[in-house]
Design an enzyme around this catalytic site. Structure first.
Site, PDB file in Angstrom:
ATOM      1  N   LYS A 153       0.860  -1.195   0.000  1.00  0.00           N
ATOM      2  CA  LYS A 153       0.000   0.000   0.000  1.00  0.00           C
ATOM      3  C   LYS A 153       0.891   1.238   0.000  1.00  0.00           C
ATOM      4  O   LYS A 153       1.928   1.242   0.663  1.00  0.00           O
ATOM      5  CB  LYS A 153      -0.914   0.014   1.226  1.00  0.00           C
ATOM      6  N   LYS A 179       0.313  -9.908  -2.143  1.00  0.00           N
ATOM      7  CA  LYS A 179      -0.827  -9.882  -3.063  1.00  0.00           C
ATOM      8  C   LYS A 179      -0.845  -8.569  -3.828  1.00  0.00           C
ATOM      9  O   LYS A 179      -0.570  -7.511  -3.280  1.00  0.00           O
ATOM     10  CB  LYS A 179      -2.118 -10.033  -2.260  1.00  0.00           C
ATOM     11  N   ASP A 181      -2.956  -5.557  -5.553  1.00  0.00           N
ATOM     12  CA  ASP A 181      -4.283  -5.027  -5.292  1.00  0.00           C
ATOM     13  C   ASP A 181      -5.163  -5.224  -6.518  1.00  0.00           C
ATOM     14  O   ASP A 181      -4.670  -5.488  -7.617  1.00  0.00           O
ATOM     15  CB  ASP A 181      -4.223  -3.550  -4.883  1.00  0.00           C
ATOM     16  N   GLU A 182      -6.483  -5.065  -6.297  1.00  0.00           N
ATOM     17  CA  GLU A 182      -7.434  -5.440  -7.356  1.00  0.00           C
ATOM     18  C   GLU A 182      -7.284  -4.567  -8.595  1.00  0.00           C
ATOM     19  O   GLU A 182      -7.650  -4.987  -9.688  1.00  0.00           O
ATOM     20  CB  GLU A 182      -8.875  -5.371  -6.834  1.00  0.00           C
ATOM     21  N   HIS A 271     -10.249 -12.393  -6.348  1.00  0.00           N
ATOM     22  CA  HIS A 271     -10.668 -11.133  -5.737  1.00  0.00           C
ATOM     23  C   HIS A 271     -12.078 -10.850  -6.236  1.00  0.00           C
ATOM     24  O   HIS A 271     -12.384 -11.129  -7.392  1.00  0.00           O
ATOM     25  CB  HIS A 271      -9.702 -10.011  -6.123  1.00  0.00           C
ATOM     26  N   ARG A 272     -12.921 -10.283  -5.375  1.00  0.00           N
ATOM     27  CA  ARG A 272     -14.340 -10.137  -5.751  1.00  0.00           C
ATOM     28  C   ARG A 272     -14.753  -8.687  -6.044  1.00  0.00           C
ATOM     29  O   ARG A 272     -15.928  -8.344  -5.991  1.00  0.00           O
ATOM     30  CB  ARG A 272     -15.225 -10.707  -4.662  1.00  0.00           C
ATOM     31  N   LYS A 311     -13.380  -2.713   7.383  1.00  0.00           N
ATOM     32  CA  LYS A 311     -13.902  -1.458   6.813  1.00  0.00           C
ATOM     33  C   LYS A 311     -15.027  -1.657   5.797  1.00  0.00           C
ATOM     34  O   LYS A 311     -15.647  -0.696   5.348  1.00  0.00           O
ATOM     35  CB  LYS A 311     -12.759  -0.697   6.131  1.00  0.00           C
ATOM     36  N   GLY A 355      -9.584  -6.427   4.539  1.00  0.00           N
ATOM     37  CA  GLY A 355     -10.304  -5.150   4.435  1.00  0.00           C
ATOM     38  C   GLY A 355     -10.365  -4.441   5.773  1.00  0.00           C
ATOM     39  O   GLY A 355     -11.250  -4.698   6.585  1.00  0.00           O
ATOM     40  N   GLY A 356      -9.400  -3.562   6.023  1.00  0.00           N
ATOM     41  CA  GLY A 356      -9.420  -2.775   7.256  1.00  0.00           C
ATOM     42  C   GLY A 356      -8.924  -3.531   8.457  1.00  0.00           C
ATOM     43  O   GLY A 356      -9.188  -3.173   9.606  1.00  0.00           O
TER      44      GLY A 356
HETATM   45  C1  CAP Z   1      -7.796  -4.489   1.620  1.00  0.00           C
HETATM   46  C2  CAP Z   1      -7.963  -4.450   0.104  1.00  0.00           C
HETATM   47  C3  CAP Z   1      -8.937  -5.496  -0.407  1.00  0.00           C
HETATM   48  C4  CAP Z   1     -10.264  -5.491   0.268  1.00  0.00           C
HETATM   49  C5  CAP Z   1     -11.303  -6.146  -0.636  1.00  0.00           C
HETATM   50  C6  CAP Z   1      -8.410  -3.087  -0.359  1.00  0.00           C
HETATM   51  O1  CAP Z   1      -6.773  -3.605   1.961  1.00  0.00           O
HETATM   52  O2  CAP Z   1      -6.746  -4.719  -0.532  1.00  0.00           O
HETATM   53  O3  CAP Z   1      -9.090  -5.245  -1.792  1.00  0.00           O
HETATM   54  O4  CAP Z   1     -10.143  -6.279   1.411  1.00  0.00           O
HETATM   55  O5  CAP Z   1     -12.494  -6.256   0.076  1.00  0.00           O
HETATM   56  O6  CAP Z   1      -8.016  -2.746  -1.463  1.00  0.00           O
HETATM   57  O7  CAP Z   1      -9.172  -2.461   0.373  1.00  0.00           O
HETATM   58  P1  CAP Z   1      -6.647  -3.183   3.509  1.00  0.00           P
HETATM   59  P2  CAP Z   1     -13.129  -7.709   0.336  1.00  0.00           P
HETATM   60  O8  CAP Z   1      -6.272  -4.432   4.280  1.00  0.00           O
HETATM   61  O9  CAP Z   1      -5.553  -2.169   3.552  1.00  0.00           O
HETATM   62  O10 CAP Z   1      -7.962  -2.636   3.927  1.00  0.00           O
HETATM   63  O11 CAP Z   1     -12.023  -8.494   0.983  1.00  0.00           O
HETATM   64  O12 CAP Z   1     -14.309  -7.445   1.228  1.00  0.00           O
HETATM   65  O13 CAP Z   1     -13.517  -8.258  -0.993  1.00  0.00           O
HETATM   66 MG    MG Z   2      -7.472  -4.308  -2.490  1.00  0.00          MG
END
Ligand code: CAP
Ligand code: MG
Length: 431
Positions: A153, A179, A181-182, A271-272, A311, A355-356
């Protein structure tokens, strides 16, 4: 006036579905001035053989393909679909039927596809995951604790080299996976090829320094032929996983990549992203439980399932029901939410909690999921006062504390990194 529609032919509340039929649970609201039965008949008709009006020619054999509304209770509706309506192994066709036109009909005010119970004969057409959770654990040599990972991040912007260096710190802090990010794929500032090259070098270094296996969920999401090329590159560099944004990529592409990565002996991290566009509204859309079911059926090895405490939205019950759909050989039914589902030979898949999250929330997540989980803590390690490696160590110490049945505060007395994480975040639940 002659009868102009025939929706009532699709409703029979005395009907008892056969074991071979696909049973679908919807919640729905009829439009003003229309009865529940009239609206339900339209749902069953439009998702099977019907159209809006009676037909001048209707061969008797069509009856054998017609869906039947067999239960209406309040705003819940159950519809049985004869098996021959569905092409073996074709998830897209299933979605076009039970998640297609019916969402746009004037004959419903609101409609939500909650779950479908898939008979053994339908499961036969699908491969499911190439490795079960046990198989993934054997592959990574992580047998008891949750598998752990983090996304560098800020989520995009690093060069490939900077990204890999953050990944190295993550691995050296004890995490199994780095990982993408999406929304990181192959932008000018971080080309896929370069990221794979640098990550493989730092992975090898981390493996030799720690003696542990390290891997990555590198995002191949792109046009399908390009995804195959990127999967090949990952395989050539010794990576065991490919990551796909499965909702964005689409069901057909995920089926293609599942076949392609199976031949490479690779696992898929799903990833969703974008799911909330249709899973979030409790009165309309498609449940995440059903998306998770479809993704296990196609054969991803793990998919994001929520945290309940982080979050992003998703209740404890939703998270637990998704975990059951992914992990269990027979998923227990939950009243008004999901059917019981006997998965037969379809292997299990990991839920992914992300997520958070930060070390202070790890016990809350493990209280919900237990240890058969992929735990992703990203901002929650890179925001640690002493940096990424300390953050990962703090998260691992939090996992150890939970597994040893001691509080974080007690563990922190002998674990500096965890103590420093608790100083910053305590047990804060971000929004
Ligand atoms: C989490 C994350 C994930 C989310 C996706 C983000 O980062 O990388 O994509 O968890 O949500 O981009 O927010 P943090 P979910 O750990 O810094 O929050 O898992 O609900 O699909
Ligand atoms: Mg992400």
């Amino acid at each position: 006036m002659a009868k102009i529609d025939w929706y009532d032919q699709f409703v029979d509340l005395s009907y008892v579905p056969s074991d071979d039929e696909i049973k679908v649970l919807f919640s729905f609201e009829p439009p003003e001035g229309m009865s529940r039965e009239e609206s339900a008949g339209r749902i069953a008709s439009e998702s099977s053989t019907g159209t809006w009006t009676t037909l001048s020619r209707l061969p008797d054999r069509m009856k054998g393909l017609e869906a039947t509304v067999y239960e209406i209770e309040g705003n819940l509706l159950k519809v049985a679909y004869p098996l021959p309506l569905w092409e073996e192994g074709n998830v897209c066709q299933l979605m076009s039927g039970i998640a297609g036109n019916i969402f746009g009909m004037k004959g419903v005010e609101k409609l939500r596809l909650l779950d479908a119970q898939l008979p053994r004969k339908y499961l036969k057409g699908h491969r499911g995951p190439n490795l079960s959770m046990k198989g993934v654990r054997r592959m990574m040599k992580v047998h008891k604790r949750p598998l752990t990972g983090a996304v560098p991040k800020p989520k995009v912007g690093f060069s490939a080299l900077e990204h890999a260096k953050v990944g190295y710190e993550t691995w050296m802090g004890g995490f199994d996976f780095v990982k993408d990010d999406e929304n990181l794929t192959s932008q000018r500032f971080n080309r896929f090829e370069k990221r794979v090259e640098y990550l493989s070098r730092f992975r090898d270094k981390a493996e030799s320094r720690t003696g542990d296996l390290k891997d990555a969920f590198i995002n191949i999401t792109a046009e399908t032929e390009e995804m195959k090329r990127r999967a090949d590159l990952l395989h050539d560099h010794g990576f065991r996983y490919a990551m796909v944004d499965v909702v964005v990529a689409g069901f057909a592409a995920v089926q293609t990549i599942r076949e392609y990565t199976r031949d490479l002996g690779m696992a898929i991290h799903a990833h969703r992203a974008m799911h909330s566009a249709f899973t979030r509204d409790p009165s309309h859309g498609i449940s995440m439980q059903f998306i998770a079911k479809i993704m296990r059926l196609i054969g991803v090895n793990q998919i994001h399932s929520g945290t309940a405490v982080g979050k992003l939205v998703g209740s404890r019950e939703e998270v637990l029901s998704i975990a059951d759909i992914l992990r269990e050989r027979v998923t227990p039914g939950r009243e008004n939410l999901i059917f019981e589902q006997d998965w037969g030979p379809i292997r299990s898949a990991f839920p992914v909690s992300s997520g958070g999250l930060h070390p202070g929330l790890v016990p809350d997540v493990l209280d919900i999921y237990g240890t058969d989980l992929v735990l992703l803590v990203s901002g929650g390690i890179h925001g640690h006062p002493d940096g990424t490696r300390a953050g990962a160590k703090a998260a691992m110490q939090a996992v150890e504390a939970w597994m040893d049945g001691i509080s974080l505060e007690e563990k922190a007395r002998g674990s500096r990194e965890l103590a420093r994480a608790l100083e910053k975040w305590g047990h804060h639940r971000p929004r």
